[in-house]
Design a protein around this motif. Structure first.
Motif, mmCIF file in Angstrom:
data_model
loop_
_atom_site.group_PDB
_atom_site.id
_atom_site.type_symbol
_atom_site.label_atom_id
_atom_site.label_comp_id
_atom_site.label_asym_id
_atom_site.label_seq_id
_atom_site.Cartn_x
_atom_site.Cartn_y
_atom_site.Cartn_z
ATOM 1 N N ARG A 145 32.481 27.908 50.436
ATOM 2 C CA ARG A 145 33.319 28.915 49.785
ATOM 3 C C ARG A 145 32.586 29.430 48.549
ATOM 4 O O ARG A 145 32.002 28.656 47.795
ATOM 5 C CB ARG A 145 34.658 28.313 49.371
ATOM 6 C CG ARG A 145 35.496 27.773 50.525
ATOM 7 C CD ARG A 145 36.333 28.871 51.146
ATOM 8 N NE ARG A 145 37.066 28.401 52.318
ATOM 9 C CZ ARG A 145 37.913 29.145 52.997
ATOM 10 N NH1 ARG A 145 38.132 30.396 52.610
ATOM 11 N NH2 ARG A 145 38.539 28.657 54.053
ATOM 12 N N TYR A 146 32.661 30.747 48.367
ATOM 13 C CA TYR A 146 31.972 31.375 47.243
ATOM 14 C C TYR A 146 32.961 32.188 46.416
ATOM 15 O O TYR A 146 33.794 32.907 46.973
ATOM 16 C CB TYR A 146 30.869 32.311 47.740
ATOM 17 C CG TYR A 146 29.836 31.639 48.622
ATOM 18 C CD1 TYR A 146 28.816 30.875 48.076
ATOM 19 C CD2 TYR A 146 29.882 31.783 50.014
ATOM 20 C CE1 TYR A 146 27.859 30.271 48.885
ATOM 21 C CE2 TYR A 146 28.943 31.185 50.831
ATOM 22 C CZ TYR A 146 27.943 30.426 50.264
ATOM 23 O OH TYR A 146 27.010 29.826 51.069
ATOM 24 N N THR A 147 32.847 32.073 45.107
ATOM 25 C CA THR A 147 33.540 32.986 44.202
ATOM 26 C C THR A 147 32.467 33.849 43.568
ATOM 27 O O THR A 147 31.572 33.335 42.881
ATOM 28 C CB THR A 147 34.329 32.227 43.133
ATOM 29 O OG1 THR A 147 35.356 31.453 43.763
ATOM 30 C CG2 THR A 147 34.978 33.199 42.143
ATOM 31 N N THR A 205 37.312 35.686 45.463
ATOM 32 C CA THR A 205 37.533 34.294 45.078
ATOM 33 C C THR A 205 37.616 33.387 46.294
ATOM 34 O O THR A 205 38.366 33.652 47.237
ATOM 35 C CB THR A 205 38.840 34.177 44.265
ATOM 36 O OG1 THR A 205 38.773 35.056 43.139
ATOM 37 C CG2 THR A 205 39.053 32.742 43.785
ATOM 38 N N GLN A 206 36.832 32.292 46.239
ATOM 39 C CA GLN A 206 36.865 31.245 47.270
ATOM 40 C C GLN A 206 36.822 31.841 48.680
ATOM 41 O O GLN A 206 37.666 31.567 49.528
ATOM 42 C CB GLN A 206 38.098 30.353 47.089
ATOM 43 C CG GLN A 206 38.027 29.412 45.903
ATOM 44 C CD GLN A 206 36.959 28.338 46.098
ATOM 45 O OE1 GLN A 206 37.054 27.500 46.971
ATOM 46 N NE2 GLN A 206 35.923 28.376 45.259
ATOM 47 N N GLN A 207 35.800 32.635 48.915
ATOM 48 C CA GLN A 207 35.646 33.309 50.195
ATOM 49 C C GLN A 207 34.687 32.547 51.106
ATOM 50 O O GLN A 207 33.614 32.107 50.674
ATOM 51 C CB GLN A 207 35.098 34.724 49.989
ATOM 52 C CG GLN A 207 36.001 35.619 49.154
ATOM 53 C CD GLN A 207 37.156 36.154 49.951
ATOM 54 O OE1 GLN A 207 36.995 36.978 50.842
ATOM 55 N NE2 GLN A 207 38.346 35.697 49.631
ATOM 56 N N GLU A 248 31.202 37.955 41.932
ATOM 57 C CA GLU A 248 31.405 39.344 41.509
ATOM 58 C C GLU A 248 30.112 40.083 41.799
ATOM 59 O O GLU A 248 29.039 39.475 41.854
ATOM 60 C CB GLU A 248 31.750 39.414 40.022
ATOM 61 C CG GLU A 248 33.101 38.801 39.691
ATOM 62 C CD GLU A 248 33.517 39.068 38.248
ATOM 63 O OE1 GLU A 248 33.509 40.253 37.857
ATOM 64 O OE2 GLU A 248 33.829 38.106 37.540
ATOM 65 N N GLU A 285 29.856 32.835 40.687
ATOM 66 C CA GLU A 285 30.614 32.035 39.729
ATOM 67 C C GLU A 285 30.718 30.577 40.168
ATOM 68 O O GLU A 285 30.575 29.660 39.373
ATOM 69 C CB GLU A 285 32.019 32.612 39.568
ATOM 70 C CG GLU A 285 32.875 31.879 38.541
ATOM 71 C CD GLU A 285 34.215 32.537 38.336
ATOM 72 O OE1 GLU A 285 35.253 31.836 38.467
ATOM 73 O OE2 GLU A 285 34.245 33.756 38.079
ATOM 74 N N SER A 286 30.965 30.356 41.468
ATOM 75 C CA SER A 286 31.066 28.980 41.956
ATOM 76 C C SER A 286 30.707 28.923 43.429
ATOM 77 O O SER A 286 30.844 29.911 44.159
ATOM 78 C CB SER A 286 32.474 28.422 41.751
ATOM 79 O OG SER A 286 33.410 29.099 42.584
ATOM 80 N N ARG A 341 35.542 41.530 42.671
ATOM 81 C CA ARG A 341 35.612 40.076 42.555
ATOM 82 C C ARG A 341 36.249 39.495 43.822
ATOM 83 O O ARG A 341 37.274 39.989 44.306
ATOM 84 C CB ARG A 341 36.434 39.677 41.330
ATOM 85 C CG ARG A 341 36.581 38.171 41.150
ATOM 86 C CD ARG A 341 37.337 37.836 39.862
ATOM 87 N NE ARG A 341 37.625 36.411 39.771
ATOM 88 C CZ ARG A 341 36.767 35.490 39.353
ATOM 89 N NH1 ARG A 341 35.558 35.862 38.957
ATOM 90 N NH2 ARG A 341 37.107 34.216 39.312
#
Length: 309
Positions: free
Chosen positions: A171-173, A218-220, A175, A263-264, A216
């Motif tokens: 999972r990727y967060t 989130t948690q994709q 931008e 970001e994460s 952005r």
């Protein structure tokens, strides 16, 4: 007592019963006949296969399709023999619609038009009604011979067998800054500016182009990112080895270029049994339902003569 057993009328009755039973054994009632399929119907099956696969079916594949079609005909006949079509609202409305299309009995009440449609045997040649009756018959078979429920042992075995398939994706967060194709030449300068000033995405966003899905995410998962950016973006992004709190790219997509702030990153991992239990339960229930239905259909075949299998 012995004199009673010697009576001729008793011998006559016993002989009659024996002959009746022998007749039933030697000359059994003929089974209802299903098939063979017409050449036109077989050609239609071939065309349907070709439309779906862009190739002609093999002999084995065609035989399976013919067997499946004969099963449908058998289930339809069985439904008719139980008069299920007389109690189904879908059939009722379909026959009324057919009568309206044919412009027959328009001055009659609904019930009279429906009965006229039955007398005209319109239900026998309507594919929608046939599909409905087959579905109803399948439901009836499952009601009389319900499938088993998945046991804990089956769930655990399925979990072990499908472990790699059930693995949770990364999972990727992120931008990103988007540069449309006509602005591709500006990407390097934008990257240099961001690096020199140590900008965060909010400060750098002014350098890019508008991007309709947003900036952005989130948690994709990779599959979710592909829906927004395309598969090429995901491939290029993952090959770049994204690390948390770093810029990656420029990354090419089908839309243009993207400079991506990560970001994460949540690495991929094995799923736990409790996470996937509902999915396993649902899949096993479907498999058991299919097995129960096929067993019921196989039992029903014993009461029919299928020609052309």
């Amino acid at each position: 007592m012995l004199n009673w057993l010697k009576q001729p009328w008793l011998h006559f009755i016993v002989l009659g019963v024996v002959l009746f039973e022998l007749q039933a054994i030697i000359f059994p009632e003929p089974k209802p006949l299903v098939g063979p399929l017409s050449d036109a119907r077989i050609d239609t099956l071939k065309q349907q296969w070709f439309s779906a696969t862009r190739r002609l079916p093999t002999e084995s594949q065609l035989a399976n399709m013919i067997a499946g079609e004969l099963d449908r005909e058998m289930l339809f006949q069985e439904a008719l023999s139980h008069e299920l079509h007389l109690y189904d609202t879908v059939v009722y409305q379909r026959l009324l619609r057919n009568m309206q299309f044919l412009q027959i009995g328009q001055d009659l009440p609904e019930q009279a038009r429906y009965e006229m449609a039955l007398d005209m045997r319109l239900h026998l040649g309507d594919e929608v009604i046939k599909r409905r009756m087959v579905q109803v018959m399948e439901q009836l078979l499952l009601a009389t011979q319900p499938p088993a429920q998945p046991s804990e042992v089956m769930i655990e075995a399925a979990f072990a067998e499908r472990k790699s398939e059930l693995r949770r994706p990364p999972r990727y967060t992120i931008e990103h800054l988007y540069f449309s194709r006509d602005r591709a030449a500006e990407v390097d300068n934008a990257v240099d500016t961001i690096t020199a000033n140590d900008w965060q995405p909010e400060q750098a966003r002014q350098l890019g182009s508008p991007f309709l899905p947003g900036y952005r995410f989130t948690q994709q998962s990779p599959a979710q990112l592909a829906r927004h950016f395309g598969a090429a973006f995901v491939k290029n992004f993952e090959e770049a080895g994204p690390q948390a709190m770093q810029w990656v790219g420029p990354v090419r997509s089908t839309y243009g270029m993207h400079y991506v702030w990560v970001e994460s990153v949540t690495p991929s991992r094995d799923a736990t049994l409790e996470e996937v239990r509902p999915e396993l339960q649902r899949d096993l229930e479907s498999e058991l339902r299919t097995e129960a239905l096929q067993a019921a259909i196989a039992e029903l075949r014993q009461r029919y003569e299928l020609v052309g299998v």
